[in-house]
Structure formats: C-alpha cells, structure tokens
Design a protein around this motif. Structure first.
Motif, PDB file in Angstrom:
ATOM      1  N   MET A 121       1.367   6.364  -6.016  1.00 51.70           N
ATOM      2  CA  MET A 121       1.358   7.057  -4.926  1.00 51.70           C
ATOM      3  C   MET A 121       2.487   7.243  -3.932  1.00 51.70           C
ATOM      4  O   MET A 121       3.212   6.250  -3.903  1.00 51.70           O
ATOM      5  CB  MET A 121       0.124   6.530  -4.032  1.00 51.70           C
ATOM      6  CG  MET A 121      -0.489   7.506  -3.224  1.00 51.70           C
ATOM      7  SD  MET A 121       0.598   8.068  -1.683  1.00 51.70           S
ATOM      8  CE  MET A 121      -0.328   7.380  -0.348  1.00 51.70           C
ATOM      9  N   LYS A 122       2.935   8.306  -4.035  1.00 48.08           N
ATOM     10  CA  LYS A 122       4.242   8.715  -3.085  1.00 48.08           C
ATOM     11  C   LYS A 122       3.804   9.539  -1.630  1.00 48.08           C
ATOM     12  O   LYS A 122       3.079  10.415  -1.772  1.00 48.08           O
ATOM     13  CB  LYS A 122       5.118   9.689  -3.887  1.00 48.08           C
ATOM     14  CG  LYS A 122       6.488  10.073  -3.090  1.00 48.08           C
ATOM     15  CD  LYS A 122       7.381  10.791  -4.219  1.00 48.08           C
ATOM     16  CE  LYS A 122       8.609  10.770  -3.438  1.00 48.08           C
ATOM     17  NZ  LYS A 122       9.476  11.482  -4.717  1.00 48.08           N
TER      18      LYS A 122
ATOM     19  N   GLU B 142       4.962   4.048  11.680  1.00 48.68           N
ATOM     20  CA  GLU B 142       5.395   2.811  11.170  1.00 48.68           C
ATOM     21  C   GLU B 142       4.243   2.051  10.676  1.00 48.68           C
ATOM     22  O   GLU B 142       4.077   1.126   9.511  1.00 48.68           O
ATOM     23  CB  GLU B 142       6.425   1.956  11.861  1.00 48.68           C
ATOM     24  CG  GLU B 142       7.558   2.225  12.015  1.00 48.68           C
ATOM     25  CD  GLU B 142       8.349   1.653  12.821  1.00 48.68           C
ATOM     26  OE1 GLU B 142       8.158   1.222  13.894  1.00 48.68           O
ATOM     27  OE2 GLU B 142       9.932   2.050  12.817  1.00 48.68           O
ATOM     28  N   ALA B 143       3.019   1.997  11.320  1.00 42.69           N
ATOM     29  CA  ALA B 143       1.672   1.290  10.958  1.00 42.69           C
ATOM     30  C   ALA B 143       1.213   1.866   9.726  1.00 42.69           C
ATOM     31  O   ALA B 143       0.845   1.342   8.955  1.00 42.69           O
ATOM     32  CB  ALA B 143       0.845   1.356  12.211  1.00 42.69           C
TER      33      ALA B 143
ATOM     34  N   ALA C 245       0.252   1.851   3.689  1.00 42.38           N
ATOM     35  CA  ALA C 245       0.456   2.370   2.328  1.00 42.38           C
ATOM     36  C   ALA C 245       1.421   1.778   1.649  1.00 42.38           C
ATOM     37  O   ALA C 245       0.942   1.477   0.338  1.00 42.38           O
ATOM     38  CB  ALA C 245       0.981   3.630   2.798  1.00 42.38           C
ATOM     39  N   LYS C 246       2.197   1.051   2.256  1.00 42.09           N
ATOM     40  CA  LYS C 246       3.153   0.130   1.237  1.00 42.09           C
ATOM     41  C   LYS C 246       2.552  -1.245   0.720  1.00 42.09           C
ATOM     42  O   LYS C 246       2.469  -1.676  -0.399  1.00 42.09           O
ATOM     43  CB  LYS C 246       4.314  -0.273   2.073  1.00 42.09           C
ATOM     44  CG  LYS C 246       5.533   0.798   2.206  1.00 42.09           C
ATOM     45  CD  LYS C 246       6.783   0.126   2.952  1.00 42.09           C
ATOM     46  CE  LYS C 246       7.809   1.127   2.673  1.00 42.09           C
ATOM     47  NZ  LYS C 246       9.283   0.586   3.505  1.00 42.09           N
ATOM     48  N   GLU C 247       1.470  -1.625   1.581  1.00 42.36           N
ATOM     49  CA  GLU C 247       0.740  -2.954   1.291  1.00 42.36           C
ATOM     50  C   GLU C 247      -0.107  -2.375  -0.150  1.00 42.36           C
ATOM     51  O   GLU C 247      -0.529  -3.305  -0.874  1.00 42.36           O
ATOM     52  CB  GLU C 247      -0.023  -3.343   2.346  1.00 42.36           C
ATOM     53  CG  GLU C 247       0.814  -4.123   3.444  1.00 42.36           C
ATOM     54  CD  GLU C 247      -0.013  -4.876   4.534  1.00 42.36           C
ATOM     55  OE1 GLU C 247      -1.209  -4.954   4.180  1.00 42.36           O
ATOM     56  OE2 GLU C 247       0.525  -5.364   5.349  1.00 42.36           O
ATOM     57  N   LYS C 248      -0.464  -1.236  -0.004  1.00 45.21           N
ATOM     58  CA  LYS C 248      -1.491  -0.822  -1.164  1.00 45.21           C
ATOM     59  C   LYS C 248      -0.375  -0.281  -2.160  1.00 45.21           C
ATOM     60  O   LYS C 248      -1.017   0.255  -3.492  1.00 45.21           O
ATOM     61  CB  LYS C 248      -2.239   0.254  -0.614  1.00 45.21           C
ATOM     62  CG  LYS C 248      -3.341  -0.227   0.290  1.00 45.21           C
ATOM     63  CD  LYS C 248      -4.396  -1.033  -0.519  1.00 45.21           C
ATOM     64  CE  LYS C 248      -5.775  -0.778   0.020  1.00 45.21           C
ATOM     65  NZ  LYS C 248      -6.882  -1.472  -1.080  1.00 45.21           N
TER      66      LYS C 248
ATOM     67  N   LEU D  76      -5.373   3.709   8.163  1.00 51.16           N
ATOM     68  CA  LEU D  76      -5.228   5.109   7.466  1.00 51.16           C
ATOM     69  C   LEU D  76      -4.179   4.934   6.330  1.00 51.16           C
ATOM     70  O   LEU D  76      -4.406   5.637   5.404  1.00 51.16           O
ATOM     71  CB  LEU D  76      -4.714   5.862   8.534  1.00 51.16           C
ATOM     72  CG  LEU D  76      -4.543   7.399   8.190  1.00 51.16           C
ATOM     73  CD1 LEU D  76      -5.646   8.265   7.419  1.00 51.16           C
ATOM     74  CD2 LEU D  76      -4.149   8.341   9.467  1.00 51.16           C
ATOM     75  N   GLY D  77      -3.115   4.323   6.784  1.00 51.92           N
ATOM     76  CA  GLY D  77      -2.025   4.196   5.548  1.00 51.92           C
ATOM     77  C   GLY D  77      -2.791   3.575   4.354  1.00 51.92           C
ATOM     78  O   GLY D  77      -2.518   4.009   3.308  1.00 51.92           O
ATOM     79  N   LYS D  78      -3.496   2.526   4.590  1.00 52.49           N
ATOM     80  CA  LYS D  78      -4.073   1.978   3.481  1.00 52.49           C
ATOM     81  C   LYS D  78      -5.187   2.928   2.838  1.00 52.49           C
ATOM     82  O   LYS D  78      -5.197   2.798   1.327  1.00 52.49           O
ATOM     83  CB  LYS D  78      -4.972   0.680   3.714  1.00 52.49           C
ATOM     84  CG  LYS D  78      -4.024  -0.362   3.951  1.00 52.49           C
ATOM     85  CD  LYS D  78      -4.515  -1.746   4.287  1.00 52.49           C
ATOM     86  CE  LYS D  78      -6.217  -1.829   4.897  1.00 52.49           C
ATOM     87  NZ  LYS D  78      -6.717  -3.122   5.058  1.00 52.49           N
TER      88      LYS D  78
END
Length: 182
Positions: free
Chosen positions: A1-2, A21-22, A27-30, A177-179
């Motif tokens: 995912m990008k 940043e949150a 998103a990065k953790e996923k 939301l990022g996740k």
C-alpha cells in the motif's frame, strides 16, 4: 500500500502536520510505503489554461515539482491532504495545488487516475470546532478530488481548542485512521 501525503501548512510544526504524523505512524505500522510532499517547499505554479493536458490526455506540461507528485499519485492507494484555514477558507496555495489536478481529467471528463484511491483531509483552524461554514469549505475541497474517482474516507478538523497530546482524541483518531488505510 502506498500513501502519498501532502502537507499544506507553511508552518514547520503545524497542527495539521502533527495529526498527519499520527496517520503516517499508523499506516507505516501496517506496512505502508509513505511518500511525503511539503507543499510549502515545492515549486508549484498555477494552471495556465493551455489545454495541453486535455488535448493529449497527459499530466500537466508545466515543469515544476508537481511532476514527481503526479507520478506518485498515479501509483498510490491513498492520498492524505492537509491544509490550514486562512480567513475561513482552505489556504490559497492549497487551492492552487488543487487546481493543478485539472490535468487528471480527460477531455470527455473521465478520470485518468486509477479508481478507488482513498482520500483523507486534515484541516486546521484557529477557531473552535463546529463552525458550519468551515466544514462546508473543507467538504467542497475534498469533493473536488473525489470527482477524480477518489473515495473520501475521513475528514479530521483541528480546532484552536483541540487536544494534540498523544492521548488527545484527534491524535488517536489519526493513528487509527492510518492503520485502517492499509
């Protein structure tokens, strides 16, 4: 995912950047790949209405920093846009940025983007939350991008009274939301 992120505030440590940043962290953790553009550091000219994009069904011919952004946008799965509120509206430089997306629509009004790009907006205002006119302006801004086939996932609004501590509601919501984007 990008995930492509466009930080629209001219302030280095802006409220919208903190919330973004949150989202990025989640998103990065996923496992998301994240590409960040700081609009304030980009060279972005306004659309000149030359029509080349429509005539040739191609990205904008203006040679500025939007070229690399468009390349990433065509490849992304999600787009996160942040913008400050200046004088009750999305800041002018972010409207210029939005206008440059005109090239992503063909002459017969079909989107040149892959369908289903997830779209998130983060807007920061000095006023407290809940001013209806501001919310309508944010909705208008994001719907312009939705016209290209993007799917609005969420809009996070940061008021002058918002708690931006790690335990704050908007920060927790941004992280989750990022996740969920992945």
């Amino acid at each position: 995912m990008k995930l492509v992120v466009v930080l629209g505030s001219s302030r280095k440590d802006s409220q919208s950047k903190k919330v973004a940043e949150a989202v990025i962290k989640g998103a990065k953790e996923k496992g998301a790949e994240v590409v960040i553009y700081e609009e304030n550091n980009m060279k972005v000219r306004g659309c000149v209405g030359c029509g080349s994009c429509k005539k040739n069904n191609t990205d904008c011919v203006i040679d500025d920093d939007m070229r690399s952004y468009f390349k990433d946008l065509h490849q992304c799965d999600a787009l996160l846009l942040t913008a400050p509120n200046y004088y009750s509206q999305v800041a002018g430089h972010m409207i210029t940025f939005m206008n440059r997306h005109y090239c992503l629509m063909t002459s017969d009004h079909a989107s040149r983007l892959k369908p289903g790009i997830k779209l998130v907006g983060i807007f920061a205002q000095g006023a407290p939350l809940g001013i209806e006119q501001y919310l309508r302006n944010y909705d208008w801004y994001l719907k312009t991008f939705a016209n290209y086939g993007m799917e609005i996932v969420d809009t996070l609004v940061i008021g002058g009274n918002s708690d931006l501590s790690p335990e704050g509601e908007v920060m927790k919501k941004g992280y989750e939301l990022g996740k969920s984007l992945c």
